[in-house]
Design a protein around this motif. Sequence first.
Motif, PDB file in Angstrom:
ATOM      1  N   VAL A   3       0.835  -1.205   0.000  1.00 47.91           N
ATOM      2  CA  VAL A   3       0.000   0.000   0.000  1.00 47.91           C
ATOM      3  C   VAL A   3       0.866   1.250   0.000  1.00 47.91           C
ATOM      4  O   VAL A   3       0.574   2.237  -0.663  1.00 47.91           O
ATOM      5  CB  VAL A   3      -0.942  -0.019   1.228  1.00 47.91           C
ATOM      6  N   ARG A   4       1.998   1.183   0.727  1.00 44.17           N
ATOM      7  CA  ARG A   4       2.877   2.361   0.759  1.00 44.17           C
ATOM      8  C   ARG A   4       3.383   2.697  -0.638  1.00 44.17           C
ATOM      9  O   ARG A   4       3.432   3.856  -1.040  1.00 44.17           O
ATOM     10  CB  ARG A   4       4.060   2.094   1.704  1.00 44.17           C
ATOM     11  N   GLY A   5       3.766   1.646  -1.388  1.00 42.72           N
ATOM     12  CA  GLY A   5       4.237   1.877  -2.747  1.00 42.72           C
ATOM     13  C   GLY A   5       3.134   2.408  -3.634  1.00 42.72           C
ATOM     14  O   GLY A   5       3.360   3.245  -4.506  1.00 42.72           O
ATOM     15  N   PHE A   6       1.923   1.899  -3.385  1.00 43.86           N
ATOM     16  CA  PHE A   6       0.816   2.325  -4.238  1.00 43.86           C
ATOM     17  C   PHE A   6       0.471   3.784  -3.997  1.00 43.86           C
ATOM     18  O   PHE A   6       0.075   4.497  -4.907  1.00 43.86           O
ATOM     19  CB  PHE A   6      -0.399   1.436  -3.968  1.00 43.86           C
ATOM     20  N   ILE A   7       0.633   4.233  -2.739  1.00 43.35           N
ATOM     21  CA  ILE A   7       0.400   5.647  -2.447  1.00 43.35           C
ATOM     22  C   ILE A   7       1.303   6.517  -3.301  1.00 43.35           C
ATOM     23  O   ILE A   7       0.881   7.528  -3.873  1.00 43.35           O
ATOM     24  CB  ILE A   7       0.656   5.937  -0.952  1.00 43.35           C
ATOM     25  N   GLN A   8       2.566   6.118  -3.414  1.00 46.76           N
ATOM     26  CA  GLN A   8       3.510   6.901  -4.207  1.00 46.76           C
ATOM     27  C   GLN A   8       3.110   6.940  -5.668  1.00 46.76           C
ATOM     28  O   GLN A   8       3.226   7.959  -6.341  1.00 46.76           O
ATOM     29  CB  GLN A   8       4.908   6.315  -4.053  1.00 46.76           C
ATOM     30  N   VAL A 119     -16.304   5.715  -7.561  1.00 42.99           N
ATOM     31  CA  VAL A 119     -15.995   4.309  -7.293  1.00 42.99           C
ATOM     32  C   VAL A 119     -14.930   4.239  -6.207  1.00 42.99           C
ATOM     33  O   VAL A 119     -13.890   4.888  -6.305  1.00 42.99           O
ATOM     34  CB  VAL A 119     -15.504   3.590  -8.564  1.00 42.99           C
ATOM     35  N   VAL A 120     -15.203   3.457  -5.184  1.00 39.33           N
ATOM     36  CA  VAL A 120     -14.221   3.168  -4.147  1.00 39.33           C
ATOM     37  C   VAL A 120     -13.903   1.683  -4.222  1.00 39.33           C
ATOM     38  O   VAL A 120     -14.809   0.845  -4.179  1.00 39.33           O
ATOM     39  CB  VAL A 120     -14.758   3.536  -2.748  1.00 39.33           C
ATOM     40  N   LEU A 121     -12.637   1.355  -4.375  1.00 40.32           N
ATOM     41  CA  LEU A 121     -12.210  -0.035  -4.444  1.00 40.32           C
ATOM     42  C   LEU A 121     -11.880  -0.566  -3.057  1.00 40.32           C
ATOM     43  O   LEU A 121     -11.298   0.153  -2.230  1.00 40.32           O
ATOM     44  CB  LEU A 121     -10.974  -0.185  -5.334  1.00 40.32           C
ATOM     45  N   VAL A 299      -5.604   6.151  -0.428  1.00 38.81           N
ATOM     46  CA  VAL A 299      -5.332   4.765  -0.045  1.00 38.81           C
ATOM     47  C   VAL A 299      -5.469   4.642   1.464  1.00 38.81           C
ATOM     48  O   VAL A 299      -5.019   5.521   2.204  1.00 38.81           O
ATOM     49  CB  VAL A 299      -3.913   4.323  -0.470  1.00 38.81           C
ATOM     50  N   LEU A 300      -6.100   3.564   1.917  1.00 47.24           N
ATOM     51  CA  LEU A 300      -6.230   3.320   3.348  1.00 47.24           C
ATOM     52  C   LEU A 300      -5.991   1.843   3.630  1.00 47.24           C
ATOM     53  O   LEU A 300      -6.654   0.977   3.046  1.00 47.24           O
ATOM     54  CB  LEU A 300      -7.629   3.725   3.834  1.00 47.24           C
ATOM     55  N   ASP A 301      -5.052   1.545   4.512  1.00 48.21           N
ATOM     56  CA  ASP A 301      -4.752   0.174   4.898  1.00 48.21           C
ATOM     57  C   ASP A 301      -5.722  -0.241   6.002  1.00 48.21           C
ATOM     58  O   ASP A 301      -5.763   0.372   7.066  1.00 48.21           O
ATOM     59  CB  ASP A 301      -3.307   0.085   5.394  1.00 48.21           C
ATOM     60  N   THR A 302      -6.522  -1.277   5.757  1.00 45.44           N
ATOM     61  CA  THR A 302      -7.507  -1.725   6.732  1.00 45.44           C
ATOM     62  C   THR A 302      -6.972  -2.792   7.681  1.00 45.44           C
ATOM     63  O   THR A 302      -7.709  -3.286   8.531  1.00 45.44           O
ATOM     64  CB  THR A 302      -8.770  -2.248   6.015  1.00 45.44           C
ATOM     65  N   GLY A 303      -5.714  -3.162   7.530  1.00 45.48           N
ATOM     66  CA  GLY A 303      -5.039  -3.957   8.537  1.00 45.48           C
ATOM     67  C   GLY A 303      -5.170  -5.468   8.422  1.00 45.48           C
ATOM     68  O   GLY A 303      -6.002  -5.991   7.692  1.00 45.48           O
ATOM     69  N   VAL A 304      -4.306  -6.175   9.176  1.00 46.18           N
ATOM     70  CA  VAL A 304      -4.326  -7.633   9.254  1.00 46.18           C
ATOM     71  C   VAL A 304      -3.811  -8.037  10.633  1.00 46.18           C
ATOM     72  O   VAL A 304      -2.922  -7.381  11.191  1.00 46.18           O
ATOM     73  CB  VAL A 304      -3.474  -8.276   8.146  1.00 46.18           C
ATOM     74  N   VAL A 305      -4.405  -9.082  11.197  1.00 43.28           N
ATOM     75  CA  VAL A 305      -3.986  -9.604  12.506  1.00 43.28           C
ATOM     76  C   VAL A 305      -3.634 -11.078  12.339  1.00 43.28           C
ATOM     77  O   VAL A 305      -4.414 -11.856  11.781  1.00 43.28           O
ATOM     78  CB  VAL A 305      -5.116  -9.453  13.550  1.00 43.28           C
TER      79      VAL A 305
END
Length: 322
Positions: A3-8, A119-121, A299-305
Amino acid sequence: MTVRGFIQRLAGVAALGALGCAVGGAGAAQAGEIAVIVKTTNSTFWQNVNKGAAAGLKESKGGHTMTFSGPAAESAIAEQVNLVENAVNRKVAGIVLAPSDPDALIPAIKKAWEARIPVVLIDSMVSDAGKAYYQSFLATDNALAGELCAKQLIAKVGTTGKIAIMSYVAGAGSEIGRVGAFKKYIETQSKLQIVGPFYSQSQMATALNQTTDVLASNPDLKGIFGANEPTAVGMGRALVQSGKAGKVVAVGFDGNEDLQKFVKEGTLEATAVQGSYQMGFLGVKTVADVIAGQKVPKVLDTGVVMVTKSNIDKPEAKNVLY
């Protein structure tokens, strides 16, 4: 890609923000339908997205209604394209989309863009050709999640021997990031030999049969990774049926009741659980904000546990399990 790369990559797309304002300005004054279109409705993962979306609708402003739809299977890409096109044709106020294919959905979301429908992906991105046609991308950082799964497996099986990858739909955006990063980490951080990947098309029965075959043809297998919910469930059932549960170290992905049971019983060493509820909740809230003319994160990271036997009953896990 992370996601960080995609933000760029998205940072220079000025048209994205401009369209968001244009869409918001056009639709802010009237309520309408928000169409939530996912990869399939035949999965508890996507049903949990639906629950989150419904909750997000209640908290969003604008008086919108919501519909929830998806194909019978994640591999039914043409059916998902038709669902998006139908939403555009009936002039919905906004679309929340989990694209099953990074390229096939681009013409449909372009039609939405041309109709000034935001559109929101969620969950999976589309390829570069479509990056100007949506307003926000909300998902797990699949590359990071894939690395976490690889680290978990290496910690238990060591750096030599043989492991298998049970994947789902080749070419899906989440699969590229998740399984790609898993493979890369294994290849660069160990000498483990990889068998596969095998593609279940997100069908549990297919994953069960594939895993059964892999276990039979590789009696020296030390570890195995099931990369999404139906694949991991099929993998877990194959391990139990073959008598290999607890003997072959298994890491899954997602967190329905079957997978929770496998973790508690020791069939799975761990399972990486996404914020599926958050994807739906934030997806609807975000598209409602765009309709209202508000700025939203690109872009928003919704996380993982990473859920294991040691933390499965703790709040950090309970907040994402479903």
